[in-house]
Design a protein around this motif. Structure first.
Motif, PDB file in Angstrom:
ATOM      1  N   GLN A   1       0.875  -1.185   0.000  1.00  0.00           N
ATOM      2  CA  GLN A   1       0.000   0.000   0.000  1.00  0.00           C
ATOM      3  C   GLN A   1       0.911   1.233   0.000  1.00  0.00           C
ATOM      4  OE1 GLN A   1      -2.657   1.228   3.430  1.00  0.00           O
ATOM      5  NE2 GLN A   1      -4.206   0.454   1.990  1.00  0.00           N
ATOM      6  N   ASN A   2       0.932   1.939  -1.118  1.00  0.00           N
ATOM      7  CA  ASN A   2       1.877   3.026  -1.303  1.00  0.00           C
ATOM      8  C   ASN A   2       1.668   4.165  -0.313  1.00  0.00           C
ATOM      9  OD1 ASN A   2       3.057   1.698  -3.490  1.00  0.00           O
ATOM     10  ND2 ASN A   2       1.631   2.595  -4.954  1.00  0.00           N
ATOM     11  N   GLU A   3       0.395   4.501  -0.008  1.00  0.00           N
ATOM     12  CA  GLU A   3       0.124   5.659   0.835  1.00  0.00           C
ATOM     13  C   GLU A   3       0.710   5.491   2.237  1.00  0.00           C
ATOM     14  OE1 GLU A   3      -2.162   3.899  -0.699  1.00  0.00           O
ATOM     15  OE2 GLU A   3      -2.738   5.173  -2.390  1.00  0.00           O
ATOM     16  N   THR A   4       0.614   4.295   2.790  1.00  0.00           N
ATOM     17  CA  THR A   4       1.059   4.064   4.170  1.00  0.00           C
ATOM     18  C   THR A   4       2.416   3.373   4.239  1.00  0.00           C
ATOM     19  OG1 THR A   4      -0.107   1.930   4.225  1.00  0.00           O
ATOM     20  CG2 THR A   4      -1.323   3.879   4.955  1.00  0.00           C
ATOM     21  N   ARG A   5       2.988   3.014   3.075  1.00  0.00           N
ATOM     22  CA  ARG A   5       4.265   2.285   3.011  1.00  0.00           C
ATOM     23  C   ARG A   5       4.175   0.937   3.725  1.00  0.00           C
ATOM     24  NH1 ARG A   5       8.634   5.202   1.387  1.00  0.00           N
ATOM     25  NH2 ARG A   5      10.045   3.783   2.486  1.00  0.00           N
ATOM     26  N   GLN A   6       2.984   0.393   3.780  1.00  0.00           N
ATOM     27  CA  GLN A   6       2.792  -0.915   4.394  1.00  0.00           C
ATOM     28  C   GLN A   6       2.961  -2.003   3.347  1.00  0.00           C
ATOM     29  OE1 GLN A   6      -1.095  -0.778   6.185  1.00  0.00           O
ATOM     30  NE2 GLN A   6      -0.396   0.354   7.984  1.00  0.00           N
ATOM     31  N   GLN A   7       3.459  -3.163   3.770  1.00  0.00           N
ATOM     32  CA  GLN A   7       3.608  -4.293   2.853  1.00  0.00           C
ATOM     33  C   GLN A   7       3.557  -5.596   3.631  1.00  0.00           C
ATOM     34  OE1 GLN A   7       7.619  -4.924   1.146  1.00  0.00           O
ATOM     35  NE2 GLN A   7       8.340  -3.255   2.473  1.00  0.00           N
ATOM     36  N   ILE A   8       3.073  -6.632   2.950  1.00  0.00           N
ATOM     37  CA  ILE A   8       3.163  -7.991   3.485  1.00  0.00           C
ATOM     38  C   ILE A   8       4.131  -8.746   2.592  1.00  0.00           C
ATOM     39  CG2 ILE A   8       1.949 -10.161   3.908  1.00  0.00           C
ATOM     40  CD1 ILE A   8      -0.548  -8.603   4.523  1.00  0.00           C
ATOM     41  N   TYR A   9       5.232  -9.177   3.193  1.00  0.00           N
ATOM     42  CA  TYR A   9       6.255  -9.900   2.456  1.00  0.00           C
ATOM     43  C   TYR A   9       6.402 -11.273   3.111  1.00  0.00           C
ATOM     44  CZ  TYR A   9      10.606 -10.711  -0.122  1.00  0.00           C
ATOM     45  OH  TYR A   9      11.566 -11.213  -0.965  1.00  0.00           O
ATOM     46  N   PHE A  10       6.059 -12.299   2.362  1.00  0.00           N
ATOM     47  CA  PHE A  10       6.085 -13.663   2.896  1.00  0.00           C
ATOM     48  C   PHE A  10       7.534 -14.118   3.037  1.00  0.00           C
ATOM     49  CE2 PHE A  10       6.144 -18.292   2.135  1.00  0.00           C
ATOM     50  CZ  PHE A  10       5.390 -18.695   3.228  1.00  0.00           C
ATOM     51  N   LEU A  11       7.915 -14.382   4.289  1.00  0.00           N
ATOM     52  CA  LEU A  11       9.307 -14.716   4.573  1.00  0.00           C
ATOM     53  C   LEU A  11       9.357 -15.532   5.862  1.00  0.00           C
ATOM     54  CD1 LEU A  11      12.260 -13.940   3.567  1.00  0.00           C
ATOM     55  CD2 LEU A  11      12.217 -12.246   5.407  1.00  0.00           C
ATOM     56  N   GLY A  12      10.132 -16.605   5.849  1.00  0.00           N
ATOM     57  CA  GLY A  12      10.326 -17.360   7.078  1.00  0.00           C
ATOM     58  C   GLY A  12      11.181 -16.580   8.058  1.00  0.00           C
ATOM     59  N   ASN A  13      11.132 -16.950   9.322  1.00  0.00           N
ATOM     60  CA  ASN A  13      12.013 -16.350  10.325  1.00  0.00           C
ATOM     61  C   ASN A  13      13.445 -16.800  10.001  1.00  0.00           C
ATOM     62  OD1 ASN A  13      13.528 -15.687  12.594  1.00  0.00           O
ATOM     63  ND2 ASN A  13      11.983 -16.382  14.053  1.00  0.00           N
ATOM     64  N   PRO A  14      14.284 -15.923   9.473  1.00  0.00           N
ATOM     65  CA  PRO A  14      15.620 -16.369   9.029  1.00  0.00           C
ATOM     66  C   PRO A  14      16.413 -17.059  10.129  1.00  0.00           C
ATOM     67  CG  PRO A  14      15.172 -14.151   8.244  1.00  0.00           C
ATOM     68  CD  PRO A  14      14.081 -14.486   9.216  1.00  0.00           C
TER      69      PRO A  14
ATOM     70  N   GLY B   1       3.737   0.708   8.765  1.00  0.00           N
ATOM     71  CA  GLY B   1       4.567   1.009   7.605  1.00  0.00           C
ATOM     72  C   GLY B   1       5.989   1.329   8.046  1.00  0.00           C
ATOM     73  N   LEU B   2       6.946   1.009   7.217  1.00  0.00           N
ATOM     74  CA  LEU B   2       8.358   1.188   7.570  1.00  0.00           C
ATOM     75  C   LEU B   2       8.984   2.286   6.734  1.00  0.00           C
ATOM     76  CD1 LEU B   2       9.452  -2.579   7.708  1.00  0.00           C
ATOM     77  CD2 LEU B   2       8.795  -1.120   9.641  1.00  0.00           C
TER      78      LEU B   2
END
Length: 777
Positions: A580-593, A757-758
């Protein structure tokens, strides 16, 4: 027989009966002792309660965010809507997991009006009960965590080992992310874990075969296995895991020197039949049952029609194909369309070039191509290979198996194939056209084609829309075929048409889209009400299976977030689910490294220990005692087998692969990690199995005497067996592991939950291995 002999025989029977009863009593006594030990393990129960509570919190927290369609929710949400509208669709996965979503929608009164067409579509604006849909995988994902804990507990591992194994799943970003969305993996992973737990419980009952609990856990294992493979076909890996363990168990039962005593062949046959019934027949019947439900619910025509045969489509209501199909007569003008690519058979006056780019020479004949749009250059007239008498030209219906010719109406030429290589495929034949003079003269045979209608019985009528057919060149027996790669500019980037020598290939199928020459007031144009036809269940099932496996194998195109199996254990890349560009939010599927790197390292350590142990035994050095080695290979080895079975086969697959395919294998690696953590501290296994085996073999004598043999050994909790020092070291190791895992989990939480958002700097700090995260600038 004398009274004395009868008395002796009776005495022998009584003695044998007494011995059997004694063994059974001893077994029950040991079992009660084990139950007492388990009951006293309040710390396990307390840990299980807290772990389950945290699992529900981590899976359900903020589940309403985002309130938009995310990643593959476009597929599985759509399928739930199709079920609720009873509209036929096609998917490469079995129906069980999708039916659960439909059931959840039905529970909350959803009517399936929203079709999840695009990522980012609003659930709120479209009044979709998306939280209810997401709650199903969240529930199953939360229950997976205590199931992992129970697997370790039932396998006899210590509390720290059980906490580490379940904690690796509990605090894993990939498991959390996948179970908070409308996706199938939560169902798959939960069913896989329940299969392992049920088998462990069944294996523990092996000293009391054919009892009520023995049958209960055998059948529960089979039902769980059916749920795995009824969700995704990769569930066959779980079948392999359990099946391998069962095969080894049966091999042990055949051993005449086994501790419990030799089995007669009839009794072994009973064991074998019970396992076949519980682990093969029962799962298969449940698996078929879900397809029966699938067919019963989806009784209306829908987007899945094109994947099925005309016979299958005739079993659906509101089917346009059956309502509009018309019988085709000779001399009709028709348009032919390829079933898969939807391109029309087309021709135009332009010629093939003298030479292709690779230097091969063409016939320089008129081009025959595939064109995606309706056009008069798509019109072909159906003619008989042998002309009819002049006074009998009309009223002849085209039928399956007929030899025909096709005349291109605009250029007045005849379709032909010959032994000249096609533009792209040197092994396939070129298709072109020739004039009437050549078609009736020296090229007559090359213009004759056989019409083969799929599934036709005898001389079935050739109909528009409903007759799917292959056009076979009569002299050379190649099938007319096309594909998606466009020809160069000299053919206006239209599709190539050529002769395929692999006649059985399913992509050779065409159908007649329309009959332009048919008058609207013709008798053939009048529509009559059509009855919905019936088709045997198994015939529908096998047709769907063929389509599923064909299209599954065809998923070979590239994807921006696909990955290779070698990357998964090290979490080298993830998948962007939503932004979501407005809030700089994202869901990125990633395991706990951190968790995945620890588990992957432990797998390597396990393999190293196995290699070192085998090598030392070859050199006569016995570094492990018999009980420790047995536990290491049989229990930890079983978990390692589960990991290998759920991971290594992906190296053989040519289809698209993604990080989420590793989730079942990751769960197995968590079990290995917990078990190996305990092994490293050289902990003794539970005494129950060895004790019972000794009793059943008759090796325990004078068990009622004070200080008797091993039969008097008490089953005690693990912490009591290993002492305070060993537990302290084990707890310290478990604490270090879980601290690192929780730290990694917390650091990547904004990418898992999609909030907050980050900033660019915060995103860059999380690009540990160059992850393709958004908003890094």
């Amino acid at each position: 027989m004398s009274a004395k002999q009868k008395g002796n025989q009776s005495t022998k029977k009584t003695g044998a009966s007494t011995a059997t009863d004694t063994v059974r009593d001893e077994f029950q006594a040991v079992q009660e002792s084990a139950k007492s030990a388990v009951t006293s393990e309040w710390d396990y129960k307390l840990a299980l309660f807290f772990i389950t509570t945290i699992a529900f919190i981590t899976r359900f927290w903020g589940i309403n965010h985002p309130n938009e369609v995310v990643f593959d929710e476009v597929h599985f949400g759509k399928f739930a809507s199709f079920y609720l509208q009873r509209t036929y669709f096609f998917d490469v996965h079995p129906p069980f997991g999708k039916l659960l979503f439909a059931l959840m929608g039905w529970f909350v009164g959803y009517d399936g009006h929203f079709h999840f067409d695009n990522i980012g579509d609003s659930y709120i604006k479209n009044n979709v009960p998306y939280v209810a849909f997401r709650a199903l995988p969240a529930l199953l994902g939360a229950l997976t965590v205590p199931t992992v804990f129970l697997i370790m507990w039932e396998s006899g591992y210590t509390l720290p080992a059980a906490i580490v194994a379940s904690g690796l799943v509990l605090f894993d970003n990939a498991h959390i992310g996948q179970t908070r969305l409308i996706l199938l993996d939560a169902t798959l992973v939960f069913a896989m874990s329940v299969s392992v737990l049920s088998y462990v419980r069944f294996y523990k009952m092996r000293h009391d075969p054919f009892g009520r609990k023995w049958w209960k856990w055998l059948l529960l294992t089979g039902v769980a296995l059916s749920c795995v493979i009824s969700t995704k076909y990769v569930g066959v890996f779980t079948f392999f895991t359990i099946g391998s363990a069962v095969a080894l168990d049966l091999w042990g039962l055949l051993d005449i020197n086994r501790k419990g005593g030799a089995l007669s062949l009839p009794l072994f046959g009973k064991h074998f039949a019970a396992r076949v019934t519980g682990l093969i027949l029962v799962p298969f019947m449940f698996y078929l049952f879900w397809f029966q439900v699938h067919f019963a619910v989806l009784n209306r025509s829908g987007p899945g029609n094109d994947f099925m045969s005309p016979e299958f489509q005739e079993t659906l209501s509101d089917n346009i194909m059956t309502a509009n199909s018309v019988g085709i007569d000779y001399f009709d003008s028709i348009t032919l369309r390829h079933k898969e690519t939807k391109t029309y058979l087309h021709s135009h006056p332009d010629k093939y070039p003298l030479r292709y780019e690779d230097g091969r020479v063409s016939s320089q004949g008129q081009q025959v191509t595939g064109y995606p749009f309706n056009d008069t250059n798509n019109h072909w007239q159906v003619l008989p290979a042998k002309p009819f008498p002049e006074d009998q030209l009309s009223g002849h219906r085209v039928k399956s198996g007929d030899l025909i010719k096709l005349r291109h109406l605009v250029t007045d030429t005849y379709l032909l194939s010959h032994d000249v290589a096609s533009p792209y495929y040197p092994t396939n034949q070129e298709f072109t056209t020739v004039s009437l003079e050549h078609a009736d003269g020296d090229r007559y045979n090359d213009t004759v084609f056989e019409l083969r209608i799929e599934g036709a019985k005898g001389k079935s009528e050739f109909k528009s829309l409903s007759s799917h057919f292959k056009l076979i060149h009569n002299p050379t027996k190649v099938a007319m075929w096309t594909h998606t790669k466009p020809l160069p500019e000299w053919a206006y980037k239209q599709a190539e048409i050529n002769g395929n020598k692999n006649v059985q290939q399913t992509s050779n199928i065409w159908y007649v889209d329309e009959i332009p020459s048919l008058s609207p007031d013709s008798e053939r144009s009048k529509k009559e009400p059509r009855k919905i036809k019936q088709m045997p269940f198994l015939k529908k099932y096998f047709e769907l299976q063929r389509a599923i496996f064909y299209h599954n194998n065809a998923l070979t195109s590239s994807h921006p977030y696909s990955s290779q199996p070698i990357q998964w254990p090290f979490v080298l890349r993830g998948i962007s689910f939503w932004t979501q560009n407005e809030t700089r939010q994202q869901i990125y599927f990633l395991g706990n490294p951190v968790g995945w790197w620890i588990a992957s390292s432990v797998l390597a350590v396990f393999a190293g220990i196995v290699g070192a142990d085998q090598l030392s035994q070859r050199r006569g050095v016995d570094s492990l005692d018999e009980r420790t080695r047995s536990r290491f290979y049989n229990s930890t080895g079983f978990f390692f087998l589960a990991w290998a079975a759920h991971y290594l086969p992906f190296y053989l697959m040519g289809r698209q692969l993604f990080l989420h395919h590793y989730l079942p294998a990751h769960l197995a690696s968590a079990l290995v990690t917990g078990a190996l953590l305990e092994f490293i501290f050289n902990l003794d296994p539970v005494a129950l199995e060895e004790n019972v085996d000794a009793k059943l073999a008759g090796k325990v004598a004078n068990s009622s005497k004070k200080g008797g043999g091993p039969g008097t050994k008490r089953v005690v909790p693990a912490k009591e067996r290993i002492g305070a020092n060993g537990m302290l070291a084990l707890w310290a190791a478990a604490g270090v592991v879980m601290t690192l895992v929780i730290g990694g989990w917390y650091f990547f939480l904004p990418l898992t939950y999609g909030k907050p958002g980050l900033s660019a700097e915060e995103v860059l700090r999380r690009k540990w291995l160059g992850y393709d995260l958004h908003f890094a600038k």
